[in-house]
Design a protein around this motif. Structure first.
Motif, PDB file in Angstrom:
ATOM      1  N   ASP A   1      66.285  65.158  69.793  1.00  0.00           N
ATOM      2  CA  ASP A   1      65.876  64.074  70.680  1.00  0.00           C
ATOM      3  C   ASP A   1      64.889  63.123  70.013  1.00  0.00           C
ATOM      4  O   ASP A   1      64.644  62.038  70.522  1.00  0.00           O
ATOM      5  CB  ASP A   1      65.208  64.656  71.942  1.00  0.00           C
ATOM      6  N   TYR A   2      64.331  63.566  68.899  1.00  0.00           N
ATOM      7  CA  TYR A   2      63.287  62.770  68.266  1.00  0.00           C
ATOM      8  C   TYR A   2      63.864  61.963  67.117  1.00  0.00           C
ATOM      9  O   TYR A   2      64.386  62.532  66.153  1.00  0.00           O
ATOM     10  CB  TYR A   2      62.159  63.675  67.755  1.00  0.00           C
ATOM     11  N   ALA A   3      63.786  60.658  67.255  1.00  0.00           N
ATOM     12  CA  ALA A   3      64.246  59.778  66.183  1.00  0.00           C
ATOM     13  C   ALA A   3      63.108  59.560  65.205  1.00  0.00           C
ATOM     14  O   ALA A   3      61.954  59.486  65.603  1.00  0.00           O
ATOM     15  CB  ALA A   3      64.704  58.451  66.769  1.00  0.00           C
TER      16      ALA A   3
ATOM     17  N   THR B   1      61.008  57.303  63.261  1.00  0.00           N
ATOM     18  CA  THR B   1      60.659  55.888  63.141  1.00  0.00           C
ATOM     19  C   THR B   1      60.152  55.592  61.739  1.00  0.00           C
ATOM     20  O   THR B   1      60.439  54.562  61.157  1.00  0.00           O
ATOM     21  CB  THR B   1      59.567  55.538  64.169  1.00  0.00           C
ATOM     22  N   TYR B   2      59.400  56.537  61.209  1.00  0.00           N
ATOM     23  CA  TYR B   2      58.838  56.348  59.881  1.00  0.00           C
ATOM     24  C   TYR B   2      58.645  57.719  59.255  1.00  0.00           C
ATOM     25  O   TYR B   2      58.159  58.642  59.906  1.00  0.00           O
ATOM     26  CB  TYR B   2      57.495  55.612  59.970  1.00  0.00           C
ATOM     27  N   THR B   3      59.032  57.863  58.007  1.00  0.00           N
ATOM     28  CA  THR B   3      58.857  59.144  57.330  1.00  0.00           C
ATOM     29  C   THR B   3      58.085  58.916  56.035  1.00  0.00           C
ATOM     30  O   THR B   3      58.548  58.193  55.160  1.00  0.00           O
ATOM     31  CB  THR B   3      60.217  59.803  57.034  1.00  0.00           C
ATOM     32  N   GLY B   4      56.929  59.522  55.973  1.00  0.00           N
ATOM     33  CA  GLY B   4      56.111  59.380  54.769  1.00  0.00           C
ATOM     34  C   GLY B   4      56.022  60.652  53.966  1.00  0.00           C
ATOM     35  O   GLY B   4      55.731  60.623  52.781  1.00  0.00           O
ATOM     36  N   PHE B   5      56.268  61.789  54.605  1.00  0.00           N
ATOM     37  CA  PHE B   5      56.221  63.055  53.884  1.00  0.00           C
ATOM     38  C   PHE B   5      57.115  64.060  54.591  1.00  0.00           C
ATOM     39  O   PHE B   5      57.501  63.869  55.739  1.00  0.00           O
ATOM     40  CB  PHE B   5      54.791  63.579  53.752  1.00  0.00           C
TER      41      PHE B   5
ATOM     42  N   VAL C   1      52.249  59.478  56.401  1.00  0.00           N
ATOM     43  CA  VAL C   1      52.376  59.574  57.850  1.00  0.00           C
ATOM     44  C   VAL C   1      53.850  59.688  58.231  1.00  0.00           C
ATOM     45  O   VAL C   1      54.709  59.084  57.590  1.00  0.00           O
ATOM     46  CB  VAL C   1      51.740  58.310  58.496  1.00  0.00           C
ATOM     47  N   ASN C   2      54.130  60.496  59.243  1.00  0.00           N
ATOM     48  CA  ASN C   2      55.456  60.533  59.863  1.00  0.00           C
ATOM     49  C   ASN C   2      55.315  60.061  61.299  1.00  0.00           C
ATOM     50  O   ASN C   2      54.361  60.433  61.979  1.00  0.00           O
ATOM     51  CB  ASN C   2      56.009  61.961  59.896  1.00  0.00           C
ATOM     52  N   VAL C   3      56.269  59.276  61.765  1.00  0.00           N
ATOM     53  CA  VAL C   3      56.279  58.866  63.169  1.00  0.00           C
ATOM     54  C   VAL C   3      57.631  59.243  63.763  1.00  0.00           C
ATOM     55  O   VAL C   3      58.674  58.892  63.221  1.00  0.00           O
ATOM     56  CB  VAL C   3      56.026  57.344  63.315  1.00  0.00           C
ATOM     57  N   TYR C   4      57.586  60.014  64.852  1.00  0.00           N
ATOM     58  CA  TYR C   4      58.804  60.388  65.552  1.00  0.00           C
ATOM     59  C   TYR C   4      58.797  59.739  66.931  1.00  0.00           C
ATOM     60  O   TYR C   4      57.765  59.668  67.585  1.00  0.00           O
ATOM     61  CB  TYR C   4      58.892  61.904  65.727  1.00  0.00           C
ATOM     62  N   ASN C   5      59.967  59.300  67.354  1.00  0.00           N
ATOM     63  CA  ASN C   5      60.107  58.675  68.658  1.00  0.00           C
ATOM     64  C   ASN C   5      60.954  59.590  69.539  1.00  0.00           C
ATOM     65  O   ASN C   5      62.166  59.682  69.362  1.00  0.00           O
ATOM     66  CB  ASN C   5      60.772  57.300  68.479  1.00  0.00           C
ATOM     67  N   GLY C   6      60.305  60.298  70.450  1.00  0.00           N
ATOM     68  CA  GLY C   6      61.002  61.222  71.319  1.00  0.00           C
ATOM     69  C   GLY C   6      61.345  60.592  72.651  1.00  0.00           C
ATOM     70  O   GLY C   6      60.992  59.442  72.896  1.00  0.00           O
ATOM     71  N   PRO C   7      62.021  61.345  73.526  1.00  0.00           N
ATOM     72  CA  PRO C   7      62.409  60.775  74.814  1.00  0.00           C
ATOM     73  C   PRO C   7      61.217  60.431  75.704  1.00  0.00           C
ATOM     74  O   PRO C   7      61.252  59.431  76.424  1.00  0.00           O
ATOM     75  CB  PRO C   7      63.287  61.859  75.447  1.00  0.00           C
TER      76      PRO C   7
ATOM     77  N   GLU D   1      57.740  61.001  74.513  1.00  0.00           N
ATOM     78  CA  GLU D   1      56.489  60.909  73.763  1.00  0.00           C
ATOM     79  C   GLU D   1      56.761  60.468  72.336  1.00  0.00           C
ATOM     80  O   GLU D   1      57.874  60.582  71.831  1.00  0.00           O
ATOM     81  CB  GLU D   1      55.769  62.265  73.758  1.00  0.00           C
TER      82      GLU D   1
ATOM     83  N   VAL E   1      55.348  61.139  68.423  1.00  0.00           N
ATOM     84  CA  VAL E   1      54.588  62.125  67.657  1.00  0.00           C
ATOM     85  C   VAL E   1      54.259  61.516  66.291  1.00  0.00           C
ATOM     86  O   VAL E   1      55.142  61.034  65.595  1.00  0.00           O
ATOM     87  CB  VAL E   1      55.379  63.448  67.489  1.00  0.00           C
TER      88      VAL E   1
ATOM     89  N   GLU F   1      52.478  62.386  62.699  1.00  0.00           N
ATOM     90  CA  GLU F   1      51.954  63.432  61.821  1.00  0.00           C
ATOM     91  C   GLU F   1      51.299  62.773  60.623  1.00  0.00           C
ATOM     92  O   GLU F   1      51.813  61.798  60.090  1.00  0.00           O
ATOM     93  CB  GLU F   1      53.089  64.330  61.319  1.00  0.00           C
ATOM     94  N   CYS F   2      50.190  63.343  60.204  1.00  0.00           N
ATOM     95  CA  CYS F   2      49.452  62.764  59.088  1.00  0.00           C
ATOM     96  C   CYS F   2      49.012  63.905  58.177  1.00  0.00           C
ATOM     97  O   CYS F   2      48.429  64.883  58.643  1.00  0.00           O
ATOM     98  CB  CYS F   2      48.246  62.001  59.638  1.00  0.00           C
TER      99      CYS F   2
ATOM    100  N   ARG G   1      50.104  63.733  69.563  1.00  0.00           N
ATOM    101  CA  ARG G   1      51.183  63.567  70.544  1.00  0.00           C
ATOM    102  C   ARG G   1      50.776  62.500  71.543  1.00  0.00           C
ATOM    103  O   ARG G   1      49.722  62.597  72.173  1.00  0.00           O
ATOM    104  CB  ARG G   1      51.469  64.886  71.257  1.00  0.00           C
TER     105      ARG G   1
END
Lengths: 132, 153
Positions: free
Chosen positions: A75-77, A79-83, B47-53, B55, B57, B59-60, B138
């Motif tokens: 469900d999680y797309a 958006t940005y992947t750095g590591f 940094v990682n950015v996840y786009n959930g339904p 929320e 998330v 991560e750093c 989150r």
């Protein structure tokens, strides 16, 4: 055309990381303390202490750690992947001056600290030459 | 003289240089995954950015940074992660210049990352945790950002 024979090695034990393109090389700091102890700091983000393996074999200090994490789910797309989470592997040749029996390692906040104390017997020894 | 060196707002005079350094590091394979297979960006945390339904998330990766040294703030849809990475020997009660490094790859200093979030979030329900050198934030999406079903009469 010559037949291209390739030997494919399969790592059957995932717990023990092998050097290769699948493992990250952790960044390290190595410095010497006033008491002669050499301190090695390695960044292993995401690794739990039970997955960290520090060993000395034939004068080579090997650090392996597993920083893989559960995937976020479908469900999680991204958006940005750095590591990415991954396994860590790095090896160092140890000097004879290191007391191999008293090496200590600790892990906190994703930082692995290995203390390499100086051996008492690392003093220079004079070798007598006997008369032939 | 003083007015000459007052930068308007929070404009960073070294921002351009920093972007260039980051690009050079990326080109040389350091800090990225792929060619170098290194992890960690020195003082520039990835940094990682996840786009959930429901929320987002974020991560750093901040290995070796203590909880009290991380500063997290949000303004609208802009999340700012600030922190300090202390030099390796800081626990030894010594100045950094006194440490005799044999190898120094980790880098130290202050870092700051600004992340523009892809959606509106509810700032009161944000939670953050720092486990094993990874900061996880989150951010539940605000009601305005969630899809709303419209009944057709």
């Amino acid at each position: 055309m010559a037949e291209n024979k390739k030997k494919v090695e399969v790592n059957v034990d995932p717990a023990r990381v092998q050097p290769g393109e699948d493992a990250f090389t952790p960044l390290v700091d190595i410095f010497e303390q006033a008491d002669g102890t050499t301190v090695l700091l390695a960044e292993v983000p995401g690794a739990k202490s039970e997955s960290v393996d520090v060993r000395v074999d034939k004068g080579v200090l090997t650090i392996t750690a597993d920083g893989r994490r559960e995937p976020m789910g479908e469900d999680y797309a991204r958006t940005y992947t750095g590591f990415m989470g991954g396994q860590f592997f790095r090896a160092f040749a140890l000097s004879d001056e290191v007391d191999r029996d008293n090496i200590q390692a600790s892990l906190s906040d994703g930082l692995l600290r290995v203390n390499l104390p100086r051996a008492e017997a690392a003093q220079t020894r004079k070798i007598e030459i006997s008369d032939g | 003289m003083a007015t000459l060196f007052r930068w308007p707002g929070n404009w960073d005079p070294f921002a351009g240089l920093r972007v260039m350094q980051r690009e050079l590091e990326r080109l040389s394979g350091r800090g990225g995954f792929g060619e170098g297979r290194n992890i960690g960006g020195g003082v520039f945390p990835p940094v990682n950015v996840y786009n959930g339904p429901a929320e987002l998330v974020v991560e750093c990766e901040v290995a070796g940074v203590k909880r009290e040294d991380v500063d997290l703030s949000i303004t609208g849809e802009t999340l700012v992660v600030k922190g300090v990475k202390h030099p390796a020997g800081a626990t030894e009660e010594k100045a950094e210049s006194d440490i005799r490094y044999q190898r120094c790859e980790r880098g130290s200093g202050e870092f700051s990352r600004t992340i523009v979030l892809p959606d509106k979030v509810d700032p009161d329900r944000i939670s953050a945790s720092l486990i094993d050198g990874i900061l996880t934030v989150r951010l539940p999406k605000s009601q305005a950002a969630l899809p709303k079903k419209i009944n057709v009469k």
